[in-house]
Every structure is written in C-alpha cells, then in structure tokens.
Enzyme design. Structure first.
Site, PDB file in Angstrom:
ATOM      1  N   ASP A 293     -57.382 -45.289 -33.524  1.00 58.14           N
ATOM      2  CA  ASP A 293     -58.827 -45.410 -33.611  1.00 58.14           C
ATOM      3  C   ASP A 293     -59.338 -43.973 -33.746  1.00 58.14           C
ATOM      4  O   ASP A 293     -58.619 -43.003 -33.513  1.00 58.14           O
ATOM      5  CB  ASP A 293     -59.400 -46.109 -32.371  1.00 58.14           C
TER       6      ASP A 293
HETATM    7  C1  GLC Z   1     -64.649 -46.613 -34.279  1.00 53.15           C
HETATM    8  C2  GLC Z   1     -64.245 -47.969 -33.767  1.00 53.15           C
HETATM    9  C3  GLC Z   1     -63.293 -48.701 -34.676  1.00 53.15           C
HETATM   10  C4  GLC Z   1     -63.615 -48.360 -36.126  1.00 53.15           C
HETATM   11  C5  GLC Z   1     -63.320 -46.878 -36.335  1.00 53.15           C
HETATM   12  C6  GLC Z   1     -63.699 -46.433 -37.754  1.00 53.15           C
HETATM   13  O1  GLC Z   1     -64.626 -45.689 -33.233  1.00 53.15           O
HETATM   14  O2  GLC Z   1     -63.709 -48.023 -32.453  1.00 53.15           O
HETATM   15  O3  GLC Z   1     -63.447 -50.105 -34.405  1.00 53.15           O
HETATM   16  O4  GLC Z   1     -62.804 -49.138 -36.991  1.00 53.15           O
HETATM   17  O5  GLC Z   1     -63.970 -46.056 -35.379  1.00 53.15           O
HETATM   18  O6  GLC Z   1     -65.066 -46.508 -37.921  1.00 53.15           O
END
Ligand code: GLC
Length: 735
Positions: A293
């Site tokens: 993430d």
């Molecule tokens: C965010 C979220 C995740 C998302 C990623 C890209 O922090 O936790 O669900 O896909 O970053 O935006």
C-alpha cells in the site's frame, strides 16, 4: 570508380547488418507472441541487469495523486524503466506517451503497467461496495465490475487496486464503505464476483483489467475504528474471519494483492512472511505479485520494526512483497541489498518474474498502447448505465415502513428537505475515480421527475450537514407545513467515509437530528432518506420516523433509484451487510459474534444490547411467507450429502426480490464458534401470489466444519443447526 565500389560495399554491409539487427531484435524470444509466456519471462529475465530488475519492482505516480492522504509530488522525470505508474487521467493519451518512452527509449522495451483505484466504477459509478453487498446480487456486481474494467482499460488503466475485501465490524472506521461488510462469507462471494468482473476470461482483452485483492490482511480490525493503527488478530481469528475472502479471490484468479498498513499482532501486513509467503505463495500457490500500500514499506519505521528505509526494504522484500508503491525504498536500496548478499539473485528474479508474468498475461508486451477512442465510446454506454442503476436500486435498504407509509402514492404535495436533497457530489461516495458529480441527478431532481404531473414537489435546505446554524429551520417549517409528507434527505458527506475518515460517533450531526425533531412538530408523516458510507446511529430518529431508507452512496444513478423506490416503481430488496448498532457505544457489534459465558447477563446498564437493525435486515413492499425447513437427511456421516430446502411465498400484492440467507450454528465445538455463520445466500424474484423454492446444497466439511489456527478445516461429529430467519432444523453428524 574504386571509391564508389567501396561506398556501395560499406552501404551494403551497414544495411544488411541493420536489417538483421532489426530482425534480430524482433526475433528476441521474449518479444515473440507465439512463444509461451513462461519462456518469454525467462528469456527476458536472462537479459536484464540488476538495475532493470529493481526498477520493475517500483511504482511511481504519473501526476499528482488524487487521494488526499497520499499527496506526493510526481516524480519529475519518469524513467522509462519504471515497472508501474499510478494513472490519473481519463484518456489514454498521456499513458501512451509515457509507454512509448518505455518501449522505444529503453534497452529492453519492457512495458509499464498502469494502475488506479477503480473501486466502484471508473466514470460510470455504481454504489459503494457496502451498498453493493446489500444488494446480495453478486452476478450483478460482476457485471458492474466488468463495466468498470471496460471504461478503465480503454482509458489507459491496466490494473485496478480493487476489490477491497476487508471484513469490518466497526462503523467508526471510514473504510467500511469500501468493503462488503461484517461477514466473512459475504466478502468471499463478492471478492470472487468482482475479480471475475474485472478480469473476465482473458486478461489480455482490452476490456479487462488486473484485479488487486486488498488490503492483505486484517485491516478492518483497526483498533477503535482509527486508520493505520494496530490490529490484534490471533492466528485463529486470522483464519476463521479474515482469510476466506482472500482465498476466494486468489481462487478466482486475482492477478495481484495489496499488502496492508496495519500491524498484525506485532508483524505488519507489509512485512509478514507468514501471510505473504507461507500462505499466499506456498499454500495458495498464487503466481502473481503483491504491491505495497502507499508508503506501507517505509511505514515499517514508525511501526517500530525497521530502523530505516533500507531495513524496511529488506524486511518487506524478504517477507514476500514484490512491488513498492511510492515508498522509494526498493529503488533506493534493493540493488545494494542484492550486492551485499542480503537478497539473493534468485529471490530478486522470482519477484521480477511475478511482475513480468502479470504484464505478459495482460498482453502489454504485444499491445503496450491503449487504442485511441472517444469519450462516447469509453463512457456511459446505455447498457452500462442500466447496470449501475439496477445495482443502485437493489442496494437500497428499506429499514422501516410503519403503516405502509411507502410507497408514496395519493400524495399531492411533497416537501423535500435537508442538506442531501440537492447534493450531487456527496452521492458519488469515496474513491469516486473519474466520476462526474454534474452528471448525477440529485434526490430532489429525481423526485420531481418521478412525480411529474402527479405531485407538487417543494424544497427547503433546512440545515447544512453539520454546524449549528438553525436559521433556515423556520423557512423549512413553513414550506413543509404546506405539504402532505416530509422527506428528510440526510446523511454523510462524501469525505466522511473512505480512507483516513474515522468518526468517533456514527450518529448524524445533531443539527440534522434537530431539523427532523423541529419539523416533526407539524404532525406530518416523516420519511428519512439517508445517503451514508457506514452504518448510522438512528436511535433518536427512529421513533419519530414513519419510514427510513438508506441509499448508501449510489454513484452516477444518483437519486433516480431512490425516487423509484418512493413511488413504488421499484420494490426495495436490499438487506444490510453490516449491522446498524443501537448506538456507537455498542461497537463492535456484529451478527456472527462468539458466545457469552452468561448470555443473560453482561448487558449494558444504559442501553440495550440488541442492535437497532441487524445483519440481513431489509423490508419489501410485499410480504413473504417462509414454509418450514426441509432436510434431505437429519443424520449423516461426515462424507454424507445434505440438501436443504425452503419454500417462500409472496403473499403480498406486488412482485418482489427475496434473498434467503442460510446460516449454520454449531453449539459445541473444540474451538468456540460464532452463534451464527452465513454459509449461503440466494436472491430470487417471486411474483405476487407465487412460491419459490430455495435450495442449499451443503458441503458438510466446508459449511458445517470449522477452521483452526493453522488453516486446517475440520468437521466434528455432533449436532448442528441450519437456520433461515427464525426457523431452524437440527442435523446430526455421526462418525
Ligand atoms: C491508499 C489506500 C489504498 C489505495 C492506494 C493507492 O493509501 O490505502 O487502498 O489503493 O493508497 O491510492
């Protein structure tokens, strides 16, 4: 003369060598679409330098991220060797431009994979996932995800960071909006449906995208409903509550997963060898890759398991995390770690192999560019809008309908009041991707259209979503006093749920409640229409409302499905996929809770222990009568076959969908079990006066059995109960 001959010879040599060289490059095995993917991977891998391999394991953003929590300046000069980019545009032009750099200006021409958060639609938005789950229609969700995939892929996105399948039981956590509710089995069914919808049967099709199961794993157990915090999850709970949706998603063929932020009882999800490698790779044989993430690798530092980015990179990579999303850990340190022998070449190769495999399966080596298309070709196709509208209709849950207040017929004056009445933006919901609020019919506009020539529809704002300004109450009271019925359009702003959007209370802001209390004094029927991203605390409004509906955050269809429910054009069929607590103080409260040592004690002194609306609650405009449960056998051996049946009759005067939820209960087990466990559900349309038979083909080990802390499923002899609504039947398993 001699000089001319020499010039001709030189020209001939250069020409033929270029020709062969060109052909030689075209003849490179990894570029030959006729070769098997695994051979193409190995050929390419054998040609890659250490730096080229490391870069494949990195993802930057192309442009400024549109997620408020992850603001980051775009990487100024995107290197053509980058493995992946997050893509924020709604057309493929920029993508193709950057892809061209990767294909034509790098030594090996490895295509970039472009990812994006397509969570509940790309431009055609359908309801947030918690609303989708309330439809209990996985086949329809699969179609909706296929729409999202088509719009995304044609816009330059190859990969969606979806579905989010985090079982969640704490409505204070803003991300309950993004998942499929409190139940393990429900999340598993919708995980498989969405993966199939996104990926279709051929990942290389220009209508499909790679899916990404997230956030692996246990993110929904965030302490106190706050984001990015600790999660206390025993191995037993990891297996009996959180693993099944991911196993189902992997079995459905999900190309990727995303590792989670949360610390799982001392080992964060992004550095967890047990989940990322032992379970995902060794047990489930997943052959795609895991992306972190945003920042979850370098966040191992504040989580206290890494002293610096280099150590974070080592821990995450060794745990089995292949791609670094915007952490700048792998690009800066993985090469060093290999040179220092802390990461072996083979470990590095295996990670790169997994990324290349997904790129080959997506067809990116053979068709790296997204074909140009018009917006009309890409978005809002009539058949796609219909799917979104049907899903929004089927997600609406009628929570209360006292004295058949609804559907609203034989009314000549309707007052539509409240901050949500004319809102379009807030109906989009969190993670609205490329959705356009200006294309969304507000609740007020939809009701005016629905009751055109049938009723006079008036409007009053009454109050804002929050704050203390009561100055518009009188105007609202005056307008409402002239109406036959008052529709209160209340709920949550778009950014009150989603990521980093925890709320200490799930009650509506007091100003909204006060508006209802004040206008209730007029003595007119009160209908509460809620647009929300989480369960709400309604114990104050419930007693004074004649009818209550939640439309969740419907996306592009906006208020139209809701207007159809109000008029009776649509018979509501939604049922809650997440419990509505009586009050925030009950949280966590969910249907499949473990048993109490003293069921008749351990209550609260100040509030009831029962929720306001329980899991699977939802009313219809018709009535359904359930006959007694039937079992093909009442006593079986563990390898026996069991079929359950129940007949349901539509005893009302309108056709309606009815979902039957099949629960089991195992009152005595080696490991204590929840009081109820959903094991199957089915939704059918039953015409008025007709009867439908619902069947549950029981797989005894899967459906009666339980799972232990090593993920081993077991079935014990003893009594089990199969339950539907208030009916139950005892089934005996004998050795
Ligand atoms: C965010 C979220 C995740 C998302 C990623 C890209 O922090 O936790 O669900 O896909 O970053 O935006």
């Amino acid at each position: 003369m001699k000089k001319n001959i020499i010039h001709c010879l030189v020209f001939l040599i250069v020409f033929t060598s270029t020709l062969f060289a060109g052909n030689k490059k075209d003849k490179l095995l990894y570029k030959d679409a006729k070769q098997p993917i695994e051979k193409r991977i190995e050929d390419l891998l054998s040609r890659m330098t250490l730096e080229e391999k490391v870069m494949q394991l990195n993802q930057y953003t192309l442009g400024r991220n549109d997620n408020a929590n992850n603001m980051a300046d775009p990487v100024n000069d995107i290197p053509g060797e980058i493995g992946s980019l997050i893509y924020f545009s709604s057309n493929p032009e920029l993508r193709n431009k950057v892809q061209k750099k990767a294909i034509e200006q790098t030594r090996l021409g490895i295509p970039i994979i472009f990812g994006y958060d397509v969570i509940h639609g790309f431009r055609t938005l359908y309801p947030i996932s918690l609303g989708q789950a309330s439809s209990w229609n996985p086949a329809l969700v699969e179609k909706a995800c296929a729409v999202a995939a088509q719009e995304a892929r044609m816009s330059g996105v190859d990969w969606t960071f979806s579905p989010m399948i985090d079982v969640a039981r704490d409505g204070r956590w803003g991300r309950v909006a993004e998942g499929y509710g409190e139940d393990t089995y429900t999340n598993a069914i919708f995980a498989a449906a969405s993966v199939k919808g996104y990926q279709g049967n051929d990942l290389s099709s220009e209508k499909n995208v790679a899916a990404c199961l997230k956030h692996y794993i246990g993110y929904g157990a965030s302490e106190a409903g706050r984001d990015y915090v600790y999660t206390e999850i025993s191995k037993q709970t990891l297996w009996d509550t959180y693993m099944l949706p991911y196993e189902a998603g992997v079995k459905a063929g999900a190309a990727t997963l995303m590792s989670s932020f949360n610390d799982i009882s001392g080992t964060p999800g992004s550095a967890n060898y047990y989940t990322l490698t032992e379970v995902l790779k060794n047990r489930w044989k997943h052959d795609g890759f895991v992306v972190s993430d945003w920042g979850s690798i370098e966040q191992l530092r504040p989580q206290g398991v890494a002293a610096n980015k280099k150590e974070a990179a080592l821990k995450a990579f060794k745990a089995g995390l292949e791609m670094d999303m915007m952490n700048r850990c792998y690009d800066n340190h993985l090469g060093e770690l290999v040179k220092e022998g802390k990461v072996s070449q083979e470990q590095l190769n295996e990670a790169v192999r997994r990324v290349l495999r997904v790129k080959f399966r997506l067809g990116l080596f053979d068709r790296p560019y997204t074909p140009e298309s018009t917006e009309k070709e890409r978005f809002y196709r009539p058949e796609n809008l219909k799917i979104a509208e049907q899903l929004a209709e089927e997600s609406i849950v009628l929570l209360k309908n006292q004295n058949k207040t609804l559907p609203l017929r034989r009314v000549s004056k309707i007052a539509v009041v409240g901050p949500m009445a004319k809102s379009q933006w807030n109906l989009l919901g969190s993670w609205a991707a490329q959705g356009k609020s200006e294309d969304i019919p507000s609740i007020f506009d939809a009701i005016k259209a629905e009751y055109k020539n049938q009723a006079e529809v008036s409007y009053a704002l009454g109050c804002e979503f929050d704050g203390n300004d009561r100055s518009k109450f009188e105007e609202a009271k005056s307008i409402a006093s002239k109406a036959d019925v008052i529709l209160f359009c209340l709920g949550e702003k778009k950014d009150w749920s989603g990521e980093n959007a925890s709320r200490s209370s799930i009650a509506l802001p007091k100003i909204q409640e006060d508006l209802v209390m004040e206008l209730k004094k007029l003595g007119k029927p009160v209908i509460l229409i809620l647009s929300n991203g989480r369960p709400l605390e309604l114990n104050g409004l419930e007693p004074i409302s004649d009818a209550i509906l939640t439309m969740w955050q419907p996306g592009t269809p906006g208020g139209k499905p809701l207007a159809g429910v109000l008029s009776g054009r649509v018979n509501p069929s939604g049922k809650l996929a997440m419990t509505f607590p009586y009050s925030t103080g009950q949280i966590p409260i969910y249907y499949n809770h473990r048993r109490s040592a003293r069921p008749h004690q351990g209550k609260y002194q100040d509030i009831p222990i029962a929720p306001l609306y329980e899991f699977a609650h939802g009313l219809s405009y018709t009535t359904f009568q359930y006959a007694d449960l039937k079992a093909s056998a009442l006593s079986l051996k563990p390898d026996g076959k069991l079929t359950m049946e129940i007949a349901v009759t539509n005893t009302g005067d309108v056709d309606g969908y009815e979902t039957v939820h099949w629960f089991i209960n195992d009152p005595v087990s080696t490991i204590s079990r929840p009081v109820k466990e959903l094991k199957f559900f089915e939704k059918k349309m039953i015409k008025k006066g007709e009867t439908a038979t619902y069947q549950f083909i029981v797989d005894l080990k899967r459906d009666f059995g339980f799972i232990d802390e090593d993920g081993e499923r077991f079935l014990e002899a003893g009594d089990y109960y199969v339950m539907v609504k208030d009916k139950k039947i005892k089934i005996e398993i004998v050795n």
